[in-house]
Write an enzyme that holds these catalytic residues in place. Structure first.
Site, PDB file in Angstrom:
ATOM      1  N   SER A 146       0.791  -1.235   0.000  1.00  0.00           N
ATOM      2  CA  SER A 146       0.000   0.000   0.000  1.00  0.00           C
ATOM      3  C   SER A 146       0.817   1.275   0.000  1.00  0.00           C
ATOM      4  O   SER A 146       0.246   2.364  -0.118  1.00  0.00           O
ATOM      5  CB  SER A 146      -0.954  -0.010   1.201  1.00  0.00           C
ATOM      6  OG  SER A 146      -1.968  -0.955   0.989  1.00  0.00           O
ATOM      7  N   TYR A 176     -10.617   2.217   5.235  1.00  0.00           N
ATOM      8  CA  TYR A 176      -9.532   1.987   4.284  1.00  0.00           C
ATOM      9  C   TYR A 176      -9.955   0.922   3.278  1.00  0.00           C
ATOM     10  O   TYR A 176     -10.178  -0.231   3.635  1.00  0.00           O
ATOM     11  CB  TYR A 176      -8.302   1.525   5.059  1.00  0.00           C
ATOM     12  CG  TYR A 176      -6.999   1.550   4.292  1.00  0.00           C
ATOM     13  CD1 TYR A 176      -6.004   2.460   4.616  1.00  0.00           C
ATOM     14  CD2 TYR A 176      -6.749   0.654   3.264  1.00  0.00           C
ATOM     15  CE1 TYR A 176      -4.790   2.474   3.938  1.00  0.00           C
ATOM     16  CE2 TYR A 176      -5.553   0.668   2.580  1.00  0.00           C
ATOM     17  CZ  TYR A 176      -4.576   1.568   2.919  1.00  0.00           C
ATOM     18  OH  TYR A 176      -3.386   1.579   2.238  1.00  0.00           O
ATOM     19  N   ASN A 228      -9.200  -0.581  -0.805  1.00  0.00           N
ATOM     20  CA  ASN A 228      -8.317  -0.559  -1.965  1.00  0.00           C
ATOM     21  C   ASN A 228      -9.007  -0.122  -3.244  1.00  0.00           C
ATOM     22  O   ASN A 228      -8.363   0.408  -4.155  1.00  0.00           O
ATOM     23  CB  ASN A 228      -7.713  -1.946  -2.141  1.00  0.00           C
ATOM     24  CG  ASN A 228      -6.911  -2.340  -0.923  1.00  0.00           C
ATOM     25  OD1 ASN A 228      -5.905  -1.731  -0.618  1.00  0.00           O
ATOM     26  ND2 ASN A 228      -7.373  -3.346  -0.206  1.00  0.00           N
ATOM     27  N   GLY A 259       2.424  -0.593   4.405  1.00  0.00           N
ATOM     28  CA  GLY A 259       1.825  -1.544   3.484  1.00  0.00           C
ATOM     29  C   GLY A 259       2.518  -2.881   3.494  1.00  0.00           C
ATOM     30  O   GLY A 259       3.458  -3.119   4.244  1.00  0.00           O
TER      31      GLY A 259
END
Length: 396
Positions: free
Chosen positions: A101, A207, A209, A345
């Protein structure tokens, strides 16, 4: 992620919601620490306290770790553990790894550059750029970058009532059987949009993606080039970041690198698989990049130093959401010595941190590889982050 003192409950939620953050790594992967330390002091001075830290990090459950530190005493790199299970060689201090990330910070930077050029409106509806998805017009570009869109994540999600809704196959034998499968970013978006949103746009923070897959598609639509090409043109080549790449569907890691492993349970038995090679297209512009600690230091220093964004947009990037502690593509945390800025990440087999004081005087970049340990890697990741924040950024 707000601080290293994260509750176990939040870790579980993160395991469902994020590409390779701490708890996802804990849920999917595990690492083994093996003895030995390799260190290269680029400033010509021994740093036993830093050698001890990287060794402690590896020993907490990882197969290996490589650390880069910049402070008043100069630059230092070192590694501990092993490059590959069953072998004695240490992780290369110039090795490449999957940054997960941290990719989002690169993508956000490009989007904000387009905002500065007047090609994208930060508070414009995403639907203006991507009408083909029928997005709620209340969702803005800013919401994508700060994770306040409310869209369901294609990697899965935990609903407010605690119900877990699965996403694409990212765990266990099913994931391994599909590790070379190619996903198109549009496919990932449509999967997420097939599920009800988690909340109304702009009313909460989660959060996800899918936000950054959409951000990558916005870049492509506006510029006419894939997001990876724009990262190369706007960031990698101008900064001389020759060891950073956007792999797309290519499963390998070129050049020197440590191996990452995936630990899973099948029929009541734990198994460990070398997961270094895998098709990263499932992460796309939310987490597919490969880099090195040196290149990450170059990027983060240039970004925070104002070389990539004009001051007003960098200021927008550094405004944290009150719930997530997340700005526009990076974490803005309060530590014992004040505000610190971070990228966090990971990926199957890999965990990564990059962090800096606001003035860039103290920084660290850390890559951890997962092995065959049964240790709680979410806890180990958080512990490493807290230790490095305290000792490197805060100078304790």
């Amino acid at each position: 992620m707000t601080t290293s003192a994260i509750t176990a409950k939040n870790d579980k939620r993160r395991a469902i919601r994020r590409v390779g953050v701490t708890a996802l790594a804990a849920a999917l992967l595990a690492g083994a620490a093996l003895p030995g330390v390799a260190a290269a002091d680029t400033a010509g001075k021994d740093r036993p306290e830093l050698r001890a830290m990287v060794q402690e990090i590896a020993a907490s459950g990882f197969a290996g770790a490589q650390l880069r530190v910049h402070d008043a005493r100069g630059d230092w790199t070192g590694s501990a553990g092993v490059r590959k299970l069953g072998e004695a060689a240490k992780p290369p201090t110039n090795g490449r790894f999957r940054i997960g990330s941290n990719t989002k910070t690169f993508v956000s930077t490009v989007v904000l550059q387009l905002v500065g050029e007047g090609k994208v409106g930060l508070d414009a509806p995403v639907a203006d750029y991507l009408p083909e998805f029928g997005l709620d017009r209340r969702i803005t570009v800013r919401m994508l970058l700060q994770h306040t869109s409310g869209l369901f994540d294609y990697t899965g999600a935990m609903l407010p009532d605690g119900t877990i809704v699965p996403g694409i196959p990212l765990q266990g034998k099913e994931f391994l059987d599909n590790r070379y499968h190619t996903y198109q970013p549009e496919e990932l978006v449509r999967f997420g949009l097939s599920k009800p949103p988690l909340f109304a746009p702009g009313t909460d923070w989660t959060y996800t993606n899918i936000n950054y897959v959409l951000a990558g598609l916005v870049i492509k639509k506006v510029t006419g080039r894939p997001y990876g090409d724009e990262i190369g043109r706007r960031i990698l080549r101008p900064l001389g970041m020759r060891d950073t790449l956007v792999p797309g569907t290519w499963p390998g890691i070129p050049g020197p690198h440590a191996h990452g492993y995936y630990r899973y349970q099948e029929a009541g038995e734990w198994k460990t698989v070398d997961i270094t090679e895998q098709n990263p297209s499932w992460a796309s512009s939310a987490g597919e990049l490969i880099s090195t600690t040196k290149d990450l230091h170059t990027f983060f220093s240039a970004l925070l130093g104002g070389r990539l964004l004009p001051a007003p947009l960098l200021a927008e990037m550094r405004k944290p959401h009150p719930k997530g502690g997340y700005g526009l593509g990076l974490y803005v945390q309060e530590s014992s010595c004040g505000t610190v800025l971070k990228g966090m990440g990971g990926f199957h087999g890999y965990g990564t941190l990059m962090a800096s004081t606001p003035d860039g005087s103290r920084t660290y970049e850390l890559s951890m590889t997962y092995g065959d340990s049964a240790a709680d890697l979410g806890q180990a990741y958080n512990k490493a982050d807290q230790m490095l924040t305290d000792k490197v950024l805060c100078g304790k």
